[in-house]
Design an enzyme around this catalytic site. Sequence first.
Site, mmCIF file in Angstrom:
data_model
loop_
_atom_site.group_PDB
_atom_site.id
_atom_site.type_symbol
_atom_site.label_atom_id
_atom_site.label_comp_id
_atom_site.label_asym_id
_atom_site.label_seq_id
_atom_site.Cartn_x
_atom_site.Cartn_y
_atom_site.Cartn_z
ATOM 1 N N PRO A 47 0.812 -1.228 0.000
ATOM 2 C CA PRO A 47 0.000 0.000 0.000
ATOM 3 C C PRO A 47 0.845 1.278 0.000
ATOM 4 O O PRO A 47 0.547 2.228 -0.725
ATOM 5 C CB PRO A 47 -0.841 -0.114 1.276
ATOM 6 C CG PRO A 47 -0.929 -1.572 1.535
ATOM 7 C CD PRO A 47 0.390 -2.129 1.081
ATOM 8 N N VAL A 48 1.908 1.304 0.785
ATOM 9 C CA VAL A 48 2.768 2.488 0.814
ATOM 10 C C VAL A 48 3.526 2.623 -0.501
ATOM 11 O O VAL A 48 3.675 3.729 -1.032
ATOM 12 C CB VAL A 48 3.735 2.427 2.020
ATOM 13 C CG1 VAL A 48 4.789 3.516 1.944
ATOM 14 C CG2 VAL A 48 2.948 2.528 3.313
ATOM 15 N N HIS A 49 4.004 1.507 -1.044
ATOM 16 C CA HIS A 49 4.698 1.549 -2.330
ATOM 17 C C HIS A 49 3.791 2.097 -3.427
ATOM 18 O O HIS A 49 4.212 2.965 -4.199
ATOM 19 C CB HIS A 49 5.198 0.153 -2.705
ATOM 20 C CG HIS A 49 5.748 0.072 -4.089
ATOM 21 N ND1 HIS A 49 6.915 0.697 -4.450
ATOM 22 C CD2 HIS A 49 5.279 -0.533 -5.208
ATOM 23 C CE1 HIS A 49 7.147 0.469 -5.740
ATOM 24 N NE2 HIS A 49 6.166 -0.278 -6.212
ATOM 25 N N HIS A 82 9.367 8.381 8.400
ATOM 26 C CA HIS A 82 9.947 7.460 9.376
ATOM 27 C C HIS A 82 10.479 8.239 10.582
ATOM 28 O O HIS A 82 10.247 7.855 11.727
ATOM 29 C CB HIS A 82 11.066 6.622 8.757
ATOM 30 C CG HIS A 82 10.580 5.408 8.045
ATOM 31 N ND1 HIS A 82 10.106 5.445 6.747
ATOM 32 C CD2 HIS A 82 10.494 4.118 8.439
ATOM 33 C CE1 HIS A 82 9.746 4.226 6.390
ATOM 34 N NE2 HIS A 82 9.976 3.403 7.397
ATOM 35 N N TYR A 145 18.341 7.753 26.885
ATOM 36 C CA TYR A 145 18.987 7.567 28.184
ATOM 37 C C TYR A 145 19.798 8.797 28.567
ATOM 38 O O TYR A 145 19.739 9.244 29.720
ATOM 39 C CB TYR A 145 19.886 6.322 28.159
ATOM 40 C CG TYR A 145 20.580 6.080 29.465
ATOM 41 C CD1 TYR A 145 19.910 5.450 30.509
ATOM 42 C CD2 TYR A 145 21.879 6.483 29.678
ATOM 43 C CE1 TYR A 145 20.523 5.236 31.731
ATOM 44 C CE2 TYR A 145 22.520 6.273 30.885
ATOM 45 C CZ TYR A 145 21.829 5.658 31.899
ATOM 46 O OH TYR A 145 22.439 5.455 33.103
#
Length: 150
Positions: A47-49, A82, A145
């Site tokens: 779907p993203v492609h 991302h 951290y």
Amino acid sequence: MAHLLLLDVPLALNLLAEILCFADREFYRDFWNAESIQYFWKTWNIPVHRWALRHIFMPMMRNGYSKKSAIVVVFFVSAFFHEYLVSVPLHMFRLWAYYGMMAQIPLSFVTDHVVKGGRAGNIVVWLSLILGQPMCILMYVHDWYLIHYA
């Protein structure tokens, strides 16, 4: 549980399709057999492609841009999202996911032109999955951290 499904979009889509009795379930293809990075990204998340192909790649090609330019822009947009999907929940902007996605461009050149696919290409793809993504996650853990406990 929901955050795990967001990280594995094909799994979440398959689960949703099963619940809704959706017949067309082509969310991924045989990405595990990918002999190049390009083939991996074409088969990992269909779907993203298809969205990137329809809304970024093909319009750029129609407007006279080169194939390489269109590919770089698709990876740039993917890298942006991302990074966004990692940075917003963690409340820290570090660009590790962005760099990881943009590193796929030279790695694609390596799998296409240096090792030329085959078993060696598949090994490079799997090494990038096994080493690359955990390395990005570890960088975020390290920075988290340092921000919160150092």
